[in-house]
Motif scaffolding. Structure first.
Motif, PDB file in Angstrom:
ATOM      1  N   THR A  14       0.812  -1.219   0.000  1.00 42.59           N
ATOM      2  CA  THR A  14       0.000   0.000   0.000  1.00 42.59           C
ATOM      3  C   THR A  14       0.845   1.267   0.000  1.00 42.59           C
ATOM      4  O   THR A  14       0.320   2.353  -0.251  1.00 42.59           O
ATOM      5  N   THR A  30      -7.924   6.061  -1.314  1.00 42.36           N
ATOM      6  CA  THR A  30      -8.255   5.490  -0.009  1.00 42.36           C
ATOM      7  C   THR A  30      -9.643   4.867  -0.009  1.00 42.36           C
ATOM      8  O   THR A  30      -9.839   3.720   0.430  1.00 42.36           O
ATOM      9  N   ARG A  33     -10.045   1.578  -2.161  1.00 37.29           N
ATOM     10  CA  ARG A  33      -9.442   0.405  -1.501  1.00 37.29           C
ATOM     11  C   ARG A  33     -10.369  -0.150  -0.425  1.00 37.29           C
ATOM     12  O   ARG A  33     -10.647  -1.353  -0.373  1.00 37.29           O
ATOM     13  N   THR A  72      -9.471   3.654   7.474  1.00 33.58           N
ATOM     14  CA  THR A  72      -9.740   4.843   6.660  1.00 33.58           C
ATOM     15  C   THR A  72      -8.947   6.061   7.130  1.00 33.58           C
ATOM     16  O   THR A  72      -8.299   6.736   6.326  1.00 33.58           O
ATOM     17  N   TYR A  75      -4.986   5.356   6.731  1.00 37.61           N
ATOM     18  CA  TYR A  75      -4.442   5.315   5.373  1.00 37.61           C
ATOM     19  C   TYR A  75      -4.629   6.639   4.649  1.00 37.61           C
ATOM     20  O   TYR A  75      -3.814   6.996   3.790  1.00 37.61           O
ATOM     21  N   LEU A  76      -5.657   7.390   4.975  1.00 40.66           N
ATOM     22  CA  LEU A  76      -5.819   8.713   4.365  1.00 40.66           C
ATOM     23  C   LEU A  76      -4.663   9.618   4.768  1.00 40.66           C
ATOM     24  O   LEU A  76      -4.076  10.317   3.929  1.00 40.66           O
ATOM     25  N   ALA A  79      -1.511   8.258   2.945  1.00 35.94           N
ATOM     26  CA  ALA A  79      -1.503   8.522   1.499  1.00 35.94           C
ATOM     27  C   ALA A  79      -1.118   9.970   1.204  1.00 35.94           C
ATOM     28  O   ALA A  79      -0.312  10.244   0.306  1.00 35.94           O
ATOM     29  N   ALA A 195     -15.740   4.306   4.162  1.00 34.50           N
ATOM     30  CA  ALA A 195     -15.142   4.680   2.881  1.00 34.50           C
ATOM     31  C   ALA A 195     -16.176   5.277   1.936  1.00 34.50           C
ATOM     32  O   ALA A 195     -15.904   6.258   1.232  1.00 34.50           O
ATOM     33  N   SER A 230      -5.974  -5.530   2.646  1.00 37.37           N
ATOM     34  CA  SER A 230      -6.943  -5.163   3.679  1.00 37.37           C
ATOM     35  C   SER A 230      -7.611  -6.395   4.278  1.00 37.37           C
ATOM     36  O   SER A 230      -7.383  -6.730   5.436  1.00 37.37           O
TER      37      SER A 230
END
Length: 295
Positions: A14, A30, A33, A72, A75-76, A79, A195, A230
């Motif tokens: 990722t 994000t 995924r 969420t 990873y946001l 990213a 998401a 995930s």
């Protein structure tokens, strides 16, 4: 141990995904995924017997909260951090999670003095990598402020996942009746709902997404990261979390960092530079010293 290492290998993928389809928005990357994660989890939930299909109210609330911390929200932040600072430094920052999990979840009787060698080695490795990346940014005429913002976002992502890792381990160890796959599925459904909400509020519309180049690559990355990085990785991590202490389990996250660096260098088509080799070596030695202290 094998389950935790395999989860780290899948998570490492990722770190390069935002760079592979960087012309898409980070919210879109994000949300896509985790929407796939939610869809796969929902299918898996309905494949279970009706008597054990859904969580109770307390379990549902726990899954919703942990889904934000570990999926969420985490990873946001990551990213956007990768977009601003590249892959290498954020991956090393995330790689300090084992140290923080050891410090915060260390067993009774483990003295802080025993952890100092590992902390110093890890800190030196990260400092060396950040210095090299910062110098490269200025040498290329890039803005140092943007790079610094990327580091701040990566630190926030690290804090988010550390809290998730500790709380998730405590929850699973207190509720040994939970099946690791069921818990992963419930987390996935909660994450998928979050998401979709994120995409609806801040994501791009369908027409904008269709107008972007490399649309099929975006779809394939969403499918691969949603299913492998995930859903499958979460099941593997839950298996490890139920069988290992929080502090020892946290050490396995070093595999995520090492795989992330490996994937990044492969994507860039280059060997690590001398400073990057030295930083990675210091980092690995620091983690090994922490594991030795834990034992």
């Amino acid at each position: 141990m094998a389950a935790g290492l395999a989860a780290g290998a899948l998570w490492g993928l990722t770190f390069v995904a935002p760079r592979m389809v960087g012309h898409f928005g980070m919210v879109d990357i994000t949300a896509s995924r985790f929407a796939v994660f939610g869809a796969v989890s929902a299918l898996a939930v309905f494949a279970r017997p009706a008597a054990v299909r859904w969580p109770n109210g307390r379990q549902a609330l726990a899954a919703l909260g942990l889904s934000v911390l570990g999926f969420t929200g985490y990873y946001l932040l990551l990213a956007f951090g990768i977009e601003a600072a590249g892959t290498e430094v954020p991956s090393l920052i995330i790689g300090t999670i084992p140290v923080w999990m050891m410090l915060l979840g260390r067993p009774v009787g483990l003295r802080m003095r025993a952890l100092l060698p590992g902390l110093l080695l890890t800190g030196a490795g990260i400092a060396l990598m950040i210095y090299g990346a910062w110098s490269a940014q200025h040498g290329a005429g890039s803005g140092g402020a943007r790079f610094g913002w990327g580091i701040a976002l990566a630190l926030a992502a690290m804090a988010s996942w550390t809290v998730y890792g500790l709380l998730n381990a405590v929850w699973l160890q207190r509720h040994t009746e939970l099946n690791a796959t069921d818990w992963a599925n419930w987390l996935g459904v909660a994450t998928g709902l979050g998401a979709l909400l994120l995409w609806g509020v801040a994501g791009s519309d369908v027409a904008t997404l269709q107008a972007q180049p490399d649309g099929m690559l975006f779809v394939w990355i969403a499918l691969a990261s949603g299913f492998g990085s995930s859903w499958l990785a979460t099941i593997l991590w839950n298996v490890a979390s139920q069988r290992l202490s929080a502090s020892l389990c946290g050490q396995l996250i070093v595999s995520e960092t090492l795989f992330a660096l490996f994937y990044s260098f492969v994507w860039d088509g280059r060997w690590p530079q001398a400073a990057e080799w030295a930083a990675a070596l210091l980092f690995v030695l620091g983690i090994l010293a922490s594991i030795k202290a834990h034992r």
